[in-house]
Design a protein around this motif. Structure first.
Motif, PDB file in Angstrom:
ATOM      1  N   ASN A  14     -31.051  30.373 -82.323  1.00  0.00           N
ATOM      2  CA  ASN A  14     -30.388  29.366 -83.163  1.00  0.00           C
ATOM      3  C   ASN A  14     -31.105  29.144 -84.486  1.00  0.00           C
ATOM      4  O   ASN A  14     -31.026  28.073 -85.088  1.00  0.00           O
ATOM      5  CB  ASN A  14     -30.209  28.041 -82.404  1.00  0.00           C
ATOM      6  CG  ASN A  14     -31.456  27.576 -81.693  1.00  0.00           C
ATOM      7  OD1 ASN A  14     -32.551  27.731 -82.220  1.00  0.00           O
ATOM      8  ND2 ASN A  14     -31.298  27.027 -80.507  1.00  0.00           N
ATOM      9  N   LYS A  26     -30.813  30.608 -88.060  1.00  0.00           N
ATOM     10  CA  LYS A  26     -29.976  31.429 -88.926  1.00  0.00           C
ATOM     11  C   LYS A  26     -30.832  32.118 -89.996  1.00  0.00           C
ATOM     12  O   LYS A  26     -31.938  31.691 -90.293  1.00  0.00           O
ATOM     13  CB  LYS A  26     -28.898  30.570 -89.581  1.00  0.00           C
ATOM     14  CG  LYS A  26     -27.949  29.890 -88.597  1.00  0.00           C
ATOM     15  CD  LYS A  26     -26.963  28.997 -89.316  1.00  0.00           C
ATOM     16  CE  LYS A  26     -26.035  28.288 -88.331  1.00  0.00           C
ATOM     17  NZ  LYS A  26     -25.105  27.362 -89.022  1.00  0.00           N
ATOM     18  N   GLU A  27     -30.276  33.163 -90.571  1.00  0.00           N
ATOM     19  CA  GLU A  27     -30.989  33.856 -91.640  1.00  0.00           C
ATOM     20  C   GLU A  27     -31.325  32.900 -92.777  1.00  0.00           C
ATOM     21  O   GLU A  27     -32.422  32.956 -93.349  1.00  0.00           O
ATOM     22  CB  GLU A  27     -30.153  35.020 -92.162  1.00  0.00           C
ATOM     23  CG  GLU A  27     -30.853  35.811 -93.260  1.00  0.00           C
ATOM     24  CD  GLU A  27     -30.002  36.937 -93.825  1.00  0.00           C
ATOM     25  OE1 GLU A  27     -30.535  37.730 -94.618  1.00  0.00           O
ATOM     26  OE2 GLU A  27     -28.809  37.016 -93.465  1.00  0.00           O
ATOM     27  N   ASP A  46     -31.942  29.751 -92.524  1.00  0.00           N
ATOM     28  CA  ASP A  46     -33.073  28.924 -92.101  1.00  0.00           C
ATOM     29  C   ASP A  46     -34.392  29.651 -92.321  1.00  0.00           C
ATOM     30  O   ASP A  46     -35.358  29.082 -92.830  1.00  0.00           O
ATOM     31  CB  ASP A  46     -32.936  28.566 -90.617  1.00  0.00           C
ATOM     32  CG  ASP A  46     -31.708  27.729 -90.299  1.00  0.00           C
ATOM     33  OD1 ASP A  46     -31.333  26.912 -91.148  1.00  0.00           O
ATOM     34  OD2 ASP A  46     -31.141  27.909 -89.205  1.00  0.00           O
TER      35      ASP A  46
END
Length: 257
Positions: A100, A102-103, A105
């Motif tokens: 969970n 994400k790229e 993030d």
């Protein structure tokens, strides 16, 4: 004292929490503090507190993830002052495992926590070499040394801060520059309070107690305790210390693991 005679410390993320405590602590030692923060109003508030305790401060708004902005602002500062102390305190957090995260993030954490430290050191290292002295303190985390649940991106970024510290210490020891990092455990800052308010509004006190007791010592650190360690590592008394990582975590790393 003129600006070139008075010792100067630049602290990123100096507008609140640990950063503000560091600024106030160093100012009490007669050090001129350059308060750098993305939030200009927060930086100004720190400056007001410094002047209230009869210290001296300048304030700059800066996004440390922006390489050109860092070069420009640091260039302006260096034209007026020696940067005797650089405290790379600014950073952001993220909660999540790799599934969970994400790229976007990962990129956000890298840009601030890793690239931000790179930007600030690279913008000041030449001036420190010229003056043949300097102290760099990087804010890492216990997450740079041990596995912590749901801190994938954050651990990645703070692990990089730790190893950057080792590299800079090795590469610039012959230039009179010391570089160390501090790895706090959980610290009671406005970030923690906001996290609890937003995620646990109905059992906030229970969660605060649970988070506090995750440190073997039974409580969170206070920002002033982190600032006291920064103060020591910046002082002449610590002149034999470089290339070291200092956990300040209530026993979390050694007792829990």
């Amino acid at each position: 004292m003129t600006s070139k005679q008075q010792k100067v410390a630049l602290v990123t993320g100096g507008g609140s929490g640990i950063g503000q405590s560091i600024c106030l602590r160093l100012a009490l030692k007669g050090i001129k503090v350059i308060v750098v923060d993305l939030d200009l109003d927060a930086a100004k508030e720190t400056s007001k507190k410094i002047y209230a305790q009869h210290g001296v401060a300048d304030v700059y708004q800066l996004d440390i993830s922006n390489h050109q902005s860092v070069k420009q602002v640091f260039g302006t500062i260096i034209a007026q002052h020696n940067i005797d102390i650089l405290v790379n305190n600014a950073g952001i957090a993220h909660i999540g495992n790799i599934e969970n995260t994400k790229e976007a993030d990962l990129d956000r954490l890298y840009n601030v926590n890793v690239k931000g430290v790179y930007n600030c050191i690279s913008a000041s290292i030449e001036a420190m070499k010229t003056q043949k002295s300097g102290v760099i303190i990087n804010m890492a985390s216990i997450a740079s040394s041990v596995g912590i649940t749901d801190r994938f991106a954050y651990s990645m970024s703070k692990g990089a801060v730790l190893t950057m510290t080792y590299s800079v210490a090795r590469d610039y020891i012959d230039h009179g520059i010391r570089c160390n990092c501090i790895s706090p455990g959980r610290v009671h800052t406005p970030f923690v309070d906001n996290f609890l308010d937003n995620n646990y509004p109905h059992n906030r006190d229970e969660m605060f107690e649970k988070l506090s007791k995750s440190q073997p010592i039974g409580r969170m650190a206070q920002p002033e305790e982190i600032a006291a360690l920064v103060d020591y590592l910046c002082s002449d008394e610590a002149s034999f210390i470089t290339g070291s990582n200092y956990p300040i975590d209530g026993g979390f790393v050694t007792i829990n693991n």
